[in-house]
Design a protein around this motif. Structure first.
Motif, PDB file in Angstrom:
ATOM      1  N   PHE A   1       0.800  -1.226   0.000  1.00 53.55           N
ATOM      2  CA  PHE A   1       0.000   0.000   0.000  1.00 53.55           C
ATOM      3  C   PHE A   1       0.833   1.276   0.000  1.00 53.55           C
ATOM      4  O   PHE A   1       0.367   2.305   0.484  1.00 53.55           O
ATOM      5  CB  PHE A   1      -0.944  -0.012   1.214  1.00 53.55           C
ATOM      6  CG  PHE A   1      -1.858  -1.194   1.205  1.00 53.55           C
ATOM      7  CD1 PHE A   1      -2.884  -1.297   0.287  1.00 53.55           C
ATOM      8  CD2 PHE A   1      -1.662  -2.227   2.105  1.00 53.55           C
ATOM      9  CE1 PHE A   1      -3.720  -2.403   0.273  1.00 53.55           C
ATOM     10  CE2 PHE A   1      -2.492  -3.334   2.107  1.00 53.55           C
ATOM     11  CZ  PHE A   1      -3.532  -3.420   1.188  1.00 53.55           C
ATOM     12  N   GLU A   2       2.019   1.223  -0.559  1.00 50.10           N
ATOM     13  CA  GLU A   2       2.800   2.452  -0.625  1.00 50.10           C
ATOM     14  C   GLU A   2       2.256   3.343  -1.731  1.00 50.10           C
ATOM     15  O   GLU A   2       1.758   2.861  -2.752  1.00 50.10           O
ATOM     16  CB  GLU A   2       4.294   2.157  -0.824  1.00 50.10           C
ATOM     17  CG  GLU A   2       4.664   1.403  -2.057  1.00 50.10           C
ATOM     18  CD  GLU A   2       6.142   1.057  -2.093  1.00 50.10           C
ATOM     19  OE1 GLU A   2       6.877   1.356  -1.150  1.00 50.10           O
ATOM     20  OE2 GLU A   2       6.549   0.468  -3.094  1.00 50.10           O
ATOM     21  N   PRO A   3       2.329   4.664  -1.544  1.00 52.48           N
ATOM     22  CA  PRO A   3       1.792   5.587  -2.551  1.00 52.48           C
ATOM     23  C   PRO A   3       2.545   5.470  -3.875  1.00 52.48           C
ATOM     24  O   PRO A   3       3.712   5.068  -3.915  1.00 52.48           O
ATOM     25  CB  PRO A   3       2.003   6.966  -1.937  1.00 52.48           C
ATOM     26  CG  PRO A   3       2.479   6.753  -0.551  1.00 52.48           C
ATOM     27  CD  PRO A   3       2.842   5.330  -0.377  1.00 52.48           C
ATOM     28  N   LYS A   4       1.860   5.834  -4.945  1.00 52.79           N
ATOM     29  CA  LYS A   4       2.434   5.692  -6.280  1.00 52.79           C
ATOM     30  C   LYS A   4       3.715   6.504  -6.437  1.00 52.79           C
ATOM     31  O   LYS A   4       4.682   6.031  -7.020  1.00 52.79           O
ATOM     32  CB  LYS A   4       1.417   6.087  -7.339  1.00 52.79           C
ATOM     33  CG  LYS A   4       1.946   5.884  -8.725  1.00 52.79           C
ATOM     34  CD  LYS A   4       0.899   6.079  -9.768  1.00 52.79           C
ATOM     35  CE  LYS A   4       1.554   5.991 -11.116  1.00 52.79           C
ATOM     36  NZ  LYS A   4       1.123   4.933 -11.929  1.00 52.79           N
ATOM     37  N   TRP A   5       3.750   7.727  -5.918  1.00 54.25           N
ATOM     38  CA  TRP A   5       4.943   8.565  -6.057  1.00 54.25           C
ATOM     39  C   TRP A   5       6.141   7.929  -5.352  1.00 54.25           C
ATOM     40  O   TRP A   5       7.260   7.978  -5.855  1.00 54.25           O
ATOM     41  CB  TRP A   5       4.686   9.983  -5.535  1.00 54.25           C
ATOM     42  CG  TRP A   5       4.432  10.051  -4.056  1.00 54.25           C
ATOM     43  CD1 TRP A   5       3.223   9.960  -3.429  1.00 54.25           C
ATOM     44  CD2 TRP A   5       5.406  10.186  -3.018  1.00 54.25           C
ATOM     45  NE1 TRP A   5       3.369  10.041  -2.067  1.00 54.25           N
ATOM     46  CE2 TRP A   5       4.703  10.182  -1.785  1.00 54.25           C
ATOM     47  CE3 TRP A   5       6.779  10.311  -2.997  1.00 54.25           C
ATOM     48  CZ2 TRP A   5       5.337  10.302  -0.562  1.00 54.25           C
ATOM     49  CZ3 TRP A   5       7.415  10.431  -1.780  1.00 54.25           C
ATOM     50  CH2 TRP A   5       6.695  10.429  -0.577  1.00 54.25           C
TER      51      TRP A   5
ATOM     52  N   ILE B   1      12.996   3.808  -9.290  1.00 53.61           N
ATOM     53  CA  ILE B   1      14.191   4.439  -9.871  1.00 53.61           C
ATOM     54  C   ILE B   1      15.428   4.040  -9.071  1.00 53.61           C
ATOM     55  O   ILE B   1      16.490   3.763  -9.648  1.00 53.61           O
ATOM     56  CB  ILE B   1      14.012   5.966  -9.930  1.00 53.61           C
ATOM     57  CG1 ILE B   1      12.926   6.323 -10.950  1.00 53.61           C
ATOM     58  CG2 ILE B   1      15.319   6.668 -10.272  1.00 53.61           C
ATOM     59  CD1 ILE B   1      12.487   7.770 -10.916  1.00 53.61           C
ATOM     60  N   ALA B   2      15.286   3.976  -7.743  1.00 48.40           N
ATOM     61  CA  ALA B   2      16.415   3.551  -6.903  1.00 48.40           C
ATOM     62  C   ALA B   2      16.819   2.112  -7.214  1.00 48.40           C
ATOM     63  O   ALA B   2      18.010   1.783  -7.232  1.00 48.40           O
ATOM     64  CB  ALA B   2      16.057   3.700  -5.424  1.00 48.40           C
ATOM     65  N   VAL B   3      15.841   1.244  -7.487  1.00 46.46           N
ATOM     66  CA  VAL B   3      16.150  -0.150  -7.840  1.00 46.46           C
ATOM     67  C   VAL B   3      16.901  -0.199  -9.170  1.00 46.46           C
ATOM     68  O   VAL B   3      17.904  -0.914  -9.304  1.00 46.46           O
ATOM     69  CB  VAL B   3      14.861  -0.993  -7.893  1.00 46.46           C
ATOM     70  CG1 VAL B   3      15.113  -2.345  -8.544  1.00 46.46           C
ATOM     71  CG2 VAL B   3      14.285  -1.174  -6.505  1.00 46.46           C
ATOM     72  N   ILE B   4      16.445   0.568 -10.152  1.00 49.45           N
ATOM     73  CA  ILE B   4      17.124   0.596 -11.449  1.00 49.45           C
ATOM     74  C   ILE B   4      18.550   1.113 -11.289  1.00 49.45           C
ATOM     75  O   ILE B   4      19.496   0.554 -11.864  1.00 49.45           O
ATOM     76  CB  ILE B   4      16.323   1.437 -12.456  1.00 49.45           C
ATOM     77  CG1 ILE B   4      15.019   0.717 -12.793  1.00 49.45           C
ATOM     78  CG2 ILE B   4      17.124   1.712 -13.719  1.00 49.45           C
ATOM     79  CD1 ILE B   4      14.028   1.544 -13.577  1.00 49.45           C
TER      80      ILE B   4
END
Length: 136
Positions: A94-98, A105-108
């Motif tokens: 349930f984390e927000p989309k933003w 982006i951090a994972v990439i």
């Protein structure tokens, strides 16, 4: 719950869920790869402190020293994450989309930056060896 590798495992397993299932072997291999590349960067920088660039360049068998850390990091990641996808998905469901976009982006970046860093270290090895070598 840690964020970094757990979240990488969660997002990659979620992306490859149809391919890998809940165990996420692709994610486990990616985590092993990231840790191995970071280990290699640290090993190169430490070796530049104690050895000159000529001493490092001589043995051709050193390239085979990459395999044991990769296997070790992959096995440890498998033991830690293999059965935890459901737990992670409940935690981050349930984390927000933003926030999900920023963490995506951090994972990439976590997948790309270690390779960029090791290429930089390889390209600048003479410079790094000159400045880090203690016996100059």
């Amino acid at each position: 719950m840690n964020f970094f590798f757990e979240y990488i495992y969660y997002r990659l397993t979620k992306a490859y869920l149809k391919w890998d299932g809940n165990e996420g072997i692709t994610s486990i291999i990616a985590i092993g790869m990231i840790k191995t590349v970071l280990f290699m960067i640290i090993a190169f920088l430490v070796s530049f402190i104690f050895f000159s660039i000529n001493e490092i360049s001589k043995p051709s068998w050193l390239k085979y020293l990459i395999i044991p850390p990769f296997i070790l990091f992959t096995v440890l990641a498998k033991k830690k994450h293999r059965t935890r996808f459901e737990e992670y998905s409940q935690y981050w469901a349930f984390e927000p989309k933003w926030l999900r976009v920023i963490k995506g982006i951090a994972v990439i970046l976590a997948l790309i930056l270690p390779w960029v860093m090791i290429l930089w270290v390889a390209a600048k090895r003479e410079f790094l060896s000159e400045h880090l070598y203690l016996l100059n």
